[in-house]
Design a protein around this motif. Structure first.
Motif, mmCIF file in Angstrom:
data_model
loop_
_atom_site.group_PDB
_atom_site.id
_atom_site.type_symbol
_atom_site.label_atom_id
_atom_site.label_comp_id
_atom_site.label_asym_id
_atom_site.label_seq_id
_atom_site.Cartn_x
_atom_site.Cartn_y
_atom_site.Cartn_z
ATOM 1 N N LEU A 62 0.823 -1.204 0.000
ATOM 2 C CA LEU A 62 0.000 0.000 0.000
ATOM 3 C C LEU A 62 0.861 1.260 0.000
ATOM 4 N N CYS A 63 1.976 1.236 0.728
ATOM 5 C CA CYS A 63 2.879 2.390 0.722
ATOM 6 C C CYS A 63 3.509 2.572 -0.657
ATOM 7 N N PHE A 64 3.825 1.468 -1.307
ATOM 8 C CA PHE A 64 4.341 1.551 -2.679
ATOM 9 C C PHE A 64 3.286 2.139 -3.604
ATOM 10 N N TYR A 65 2.043 1.732 -3.393
ATOM 11 C CA TYR A 65 0.940 2.304 -4.160
ATOM 12 C C TYR A 65 0.835 3.813 -3.908
ATOM 13 N N GLY A 66 0.944 4.223 -2.633
ATOM 14 C CA GLY A 66 0.881 5.646 -2.304
ATOM 15 C C GLY A 66 2.007 6.435 -2.940
ATOM 16 N N PHE A 67 3.201 5.843 -2.968
ATOM 17 C CA PHE A 67 4.351 6.506 -3.599
ATOM 18 C C PHE A 67 4.113 6.668 -5.098
ATOM 19 N N MET A 68 3.739 5.577 -5.767
ATOM 20 C CA MET A 68 3.543 5.628 -7.214
ATOM 21 C C MET A 68 2.366 6.538 -7.583
ATOM 22 N N GLY A 69 1.321 6.544 -6.741
ATOM 23 C CA GLY A 69 0.178 7.407 -7.017
ATOM 24 C C GLY A 69 0.494 8.886 -6.920
ATOM 25 N N SER A 70 1.609 9.209 -6.245
ATOM 26 C CA SER A 70 2.007 10.612 -6.091
ATOM 27 C C SER A 70 2.997 11.057 -7.161
ATOM 28 N N ALA A 161 -11.356 14.137 -3.944
ATOM 29 C CA ALA A 161 -12.333 13.632 -2.975
ATOM 30 C C ALA A 161 -12.075 12.175 -2.622
ATOM 31 N N CYS A 162 -11.548 11.403 -3.576
ATOM 32 C CA CYS A 162 -11.334 9.965 -3.347
ATOM 33 C C CYS A 162 -10.078 9.674 -2.544
ATOM 34 N N ARG A 163 -9.252 10.683 -2.285
ATOM 35 C CA ARG A 163 -8.008 10.426 -1.576
ATOM 36 C C ARG A 163 -8.213 10.039 -0.124
ATOM 37 N N VAL A 164 -9.417 10.264 0.403
ATOM 38 C CA VAL A 164 -9.710 9.812 1.755
ATOM 39 C C VAL A 164 -9.589 8.302 1.858
ATOM 40 N N ALA A 165 -9.828 7.587 0.767
ATOM 41 C CA ALA A 165 -9.774 6.125 0.803
ATOM 42 C C ALA A 165 -8.366 5.628 1.114
ATOM 43 N N TYR A 166 -7.350 6.262 0.516
ATOM 44 C CA TYR A 166 -5.978 5.841 0.805
ATOM 45 C C TYR A 166 -5.600 6.149 2.245
ATOM 46 N N GLY A 184 3.014 6.833 9.885
ATOM 47 C CA GLY A 184 4.293 7.411 9.480
ATOM 48 C C GLY A 184 4.772 6.850 8.153
ATOM 49 N N TYR A 185 4.614 5.533 7.973
ATOM 50 C CA TYR A 185 5.001 4.925 6.697
ATOM 51 C C TYR A 185 4.180 5.510 5.548
ATOM 52 N N SER A 186 2.871 5.612 5.765
ATOM 53 C CA SER A 186 1.975 6.114 4.731
ATOM 54 C C SER A 186 2.312 7.557 4.365
ATOM 55 N N ARG A 187 2.497 8.373 5.394
ATOM 56 C CA ARG A 187 2.828 9.785 5.167
ATOM 57 C C ARG A 187 4.146 9.928 4.429
ATOM 58 N N SER A 188 5.141 9.164 4.843
ATOM 59 C CA SER A 188 6.464 9.268 4.231
ATOM 60 C C SER A 188 6.427 8.839 2.772
ATOM 61 N N LEU A 229 -2.133 -1.073 -10.037
ATOM 62 C CA LEU A 229 -1.823 -1.406 -8.641
ATOM 63 C C LEU A 229 -3.083 -1.407 -7.777
ATOM 64 N N SER A 230 -3.992 -0.462 -8.014
ATOM 65 C CA SER A 230 -5.214 -0.394 -7.205
ATOM 66 C C SER A 230 -6.085 -1.632 -7.397
ATOM 67 N N LEU A 231 -6.035 -2.219 -8.584
ATOM 68 C CA LEU A 231 -6.817 -3.438 -8.834
ATOM 69 C C LEU A 231 -6.252 -4.630 -8.070
ATOM 70 N N CYS A 232 -4.983 -4.552 -7.688
ATOM 71 C CA CYS A 232 -4.335 -5.656 -6.978
ATOM 72 C C CYS A 232 -4.419 -5.523 -5.463
ATOM 73 N N LEU A 233 -4.967 -4.427 -4.967
ATOM 74 C CA LEU A 233 -5.054 -4.231 -3.518
ATOM 75 C C LEU A 233 -6.035 -5.221 -2.899
ATOM 76 N N PRO A 234 -5.732 -5.751 -1.713
ATOM 77 C CA PRO A 234 -6.698 -6.623 -1.024
ATOM 78 C C PRO A 234 -7.920 -5.833 -0.572
ATOM 79 N N TRP A 235 -9.019 -6.520 -0.360
ATOM 80 C CA TRP A 235 -10.282 -5.877 0.013
ATOM 81 C C TRP A 235 -10.491 -6.025 1.520
ATOM 82 N N PRO A 236 -10.418 -4.940 2.293
ATOM 83 C CA PRO A 236 -10.606 -5.048 3.754
ATOM 84 C C PRO A 236 -11.989 -5.566 4.114
#
Length: 530
Positions: A62-70, A161-166, A184-188, A229-236
């Motif tokens: 998920l952190c890799f997804y957050g990095f690539m999404g930015s 608006a959708c960024r709340v999901a991450y 901290g990991y997510s923010r970084s 990458l978002s399609l590969c994320l697990p579903w909580p």
């Protein structure tokens, strides 16, 4: 409802919303602005506790997804691209007809995105965000008309608006004891992605001699990879409001089904009672209860002050971020792409914002007395920087003023987050931050409609920055008046409090709220921290 919050990417500089995350009880602040919707039910161990290796890999992914999404190297250069001969829009069109659509779109989509994020358990909203990003960059590449660019801004509002999901997703993977670490990991990861994106874009333009079109084509590749990458994320399995105990609900449904098989007559007779029960369950739902609790929040002075700061100051902050690149083009319209330094300035402002946010955690003062004064001083400095940006003809002075403006705002964000969240339960915290963000978005839309939109006054960008200066100057006066009242009242009442100086509250610093502080939190109107 978010927002939103430390590392913007420039033209849209929206990534702060990803990191402005409330530190609700066991969670902490992540940047421009979002609400962490902690899905873990109270008291029970999470899946992360039972399968440590699984959650670690999930968090890493998920952190890799957050990095690539930015990483969108073309983002700091969208305004120069629209104003360049490649697109050939006028500055008036970009200022008064294209950019205002972003705020209106964000306001319209914010509440549905907040609710759908929780109802659908994060992943579908992240997929929608990825699709919106791909559409944005395809329109930038292929679109040429005014209406197409307005549609581009509309999809940008959906993405914001959708960024709340991450911001919320990562907390569904671990137990509450790990919230601080994974936040901290997510923010970084997001900060690093935004910084990398800005530097990469600047290097490509200044040293690679590539065009804006090529840079945007590179961005299409990055956002397309993020969508995959978002399609590969697990579903909580859980979320905060609508899916708190999904496994227990499934078990209860299975038990009910077995009982229905054993007593089919009783099942048919009890249907009206079941209907009444469903209505009762809706009234007793977490979301409805939290909405009823909001009246208690406004009665607490500290929560009221910092919520108002969140609404009013963030409004001015994001208006500046939305229009500052148009201002730079007005001050200095570079003839060659290699002389456009938007990426470098955004990288510098991201770095300074991260440093000031970190430094805020070590500030130690008595916030119940000095909050208004501290806010007033910083708001006054921001007003002066806005006046400087709106009147200077030196582009480097304008760059420097913008970097400092963002740094001062991001210094107060973690303080506001802590001051609001430390007195609330995590559910109420998410709701309060969401409502604050929504009210701020409404205010942004009103200001846009009056001063920026072609249907309103349609001011040019320099006149708009003078309006923002007046806005911050008014806020400064209000904060200083409130500070005078609070400080005078404190020292006037000090001798009658009967404890002397040794009984005064000690200075407080930003720190994680203890996990056993549930009894002290504002919940169901029972108690609250002053």
């Amino acid at each position: 409802m978010v927002d939103d919050d430390t590392a913007g990417s420039g033209d849209k500089s929206k990534e702060e919303m990803d990191l402005e995350v409330p530190a609700c009880e066991d969670s902490v602040r992540l940047e421009d602005g979002d609400v962490v919707m902690d899905p873990s039910p109270s008291g029970g161990p999470s899946e992360g506790t039972r399968e440590p290796r699984k959650w670690k890999w999930a968090v890493i992914f998920l952190c890799f997804y957050g990095f690539m999404g930015s990483v969108r190297p073309g983002e700091p250069f969208i305004t120069p691209y629209l104003l360049s001969p490649e697109k050939n829009f006028t500055r008036e069109q970009v200022t008064n007809e294209i950019t205002p659509v972003l705020t209106y779109s964000y306001m319209a989509v914010l509440v549905p995105a907040f609710l759908l994020t929780d109802l659908l358990r994060y992943k579908p909203v992240l997929v929608i965000q990825g699709m919106s990003q791909v559409i944005i960059w395809i329109i930038l590449l292929l679109g040429s008309s005014l209406i197409q660019m307005q549609f581009m801004e509309f999809f940008y509002g959906i993405t914001m608006a959708c960024r709340v999901a991450y911001s919320s997703y990562i907390f569904s993977l671990v137990s509450p004891s790990l919230y601080q670490r994974v936040a901290g990991y997510s923010r970084s990861s997001v900060l690093l992605g935004v910084f990398t994106s800005s530097v990469l874009g600047q290097i490509c333009l200044s040293f690679g001699n590539i065009s804006f079109y090529t840079l945007n084509a590179i961005s299409v590749g990055f956002v397309s990879f993020t969508l995959l990458l978002s399609l590969c994320l697990p579903w909580p399995k859980r979320s905060l409001f609508f899916n708190r105990n999904q496994e227990q609900k499934e078990l209860a449904a299975a038990n009910k089904s077995e009982l229905d098989k054993m007593n089919p007559k009783e099942s048919s007779v009890s249907s009206p009672a079941a209907h009444l029960c469903s209505l009762s369950c809706w009234r007793d739902s977490v979301l409805v209860q939290m909405l009823a609790e909001l009246r208690n929040v406004v009665k607490i002075p500290n929560l009221r002050l910092w919520s108002l700061w969140w609404i009013f100051n963030s409004t001015g902050y994001y208006l500046v971020l939305f229009y500052v690149h148009i201002l730079w083009n007005s001050v200095y319209a570079a003839r060659e792409t290699k002389h456009v330094y938007n990426g470098a300035v955004e990288a510098a402002s991201t770095l300074l914002s991260a440093m000031t946010s970190f430094a805020a955690g070590y500030v130690k003062i008595r916030w119940n007395i000095w909050s208004e004064l501290a806010i007033g001083i910083i708001t006054a400095v921001q007003a002066a920087l806005l006046l400087l940006m709106g009147t200077t003809e030196n582009i480097w002075v304008c760059y420097l003023a913008y970097v400092l403006f963002r740094g001062f705002y991001q210094f107060l964000v973690p303080i506001a987050t802590f001051q609001i969240a430390s007195s609330l339960t995590k559910e109420l915290c998410a709701l309060v931050f969401g409502i604050n963000t929504f009210l701020g978005t409404i205010l942004k839309s009103i200001i846009n409609l009056i001063f920026s939109d072609k249907k309103g006054l349609g001011l040019d960008v320099k006149a708009q920055f003078l309006v923002y200066f007046v806005y911050f100057a008014i806020l400064t006066v209000v904060y200083f008046v409130c500070a005078a009242v609070v400080i005078t009242r404190h020292f006037r009442n000090q001798p009658t409090e009967g404890g002397g100086p040794n009984q005064q509250a000690t200075p407080t610093e930003l720190c994680p709220v203890a996990t056993n502080s549930e009894a002290d939190c504002l919940s169901n109107g029972k108690s609250a921290k002053a």
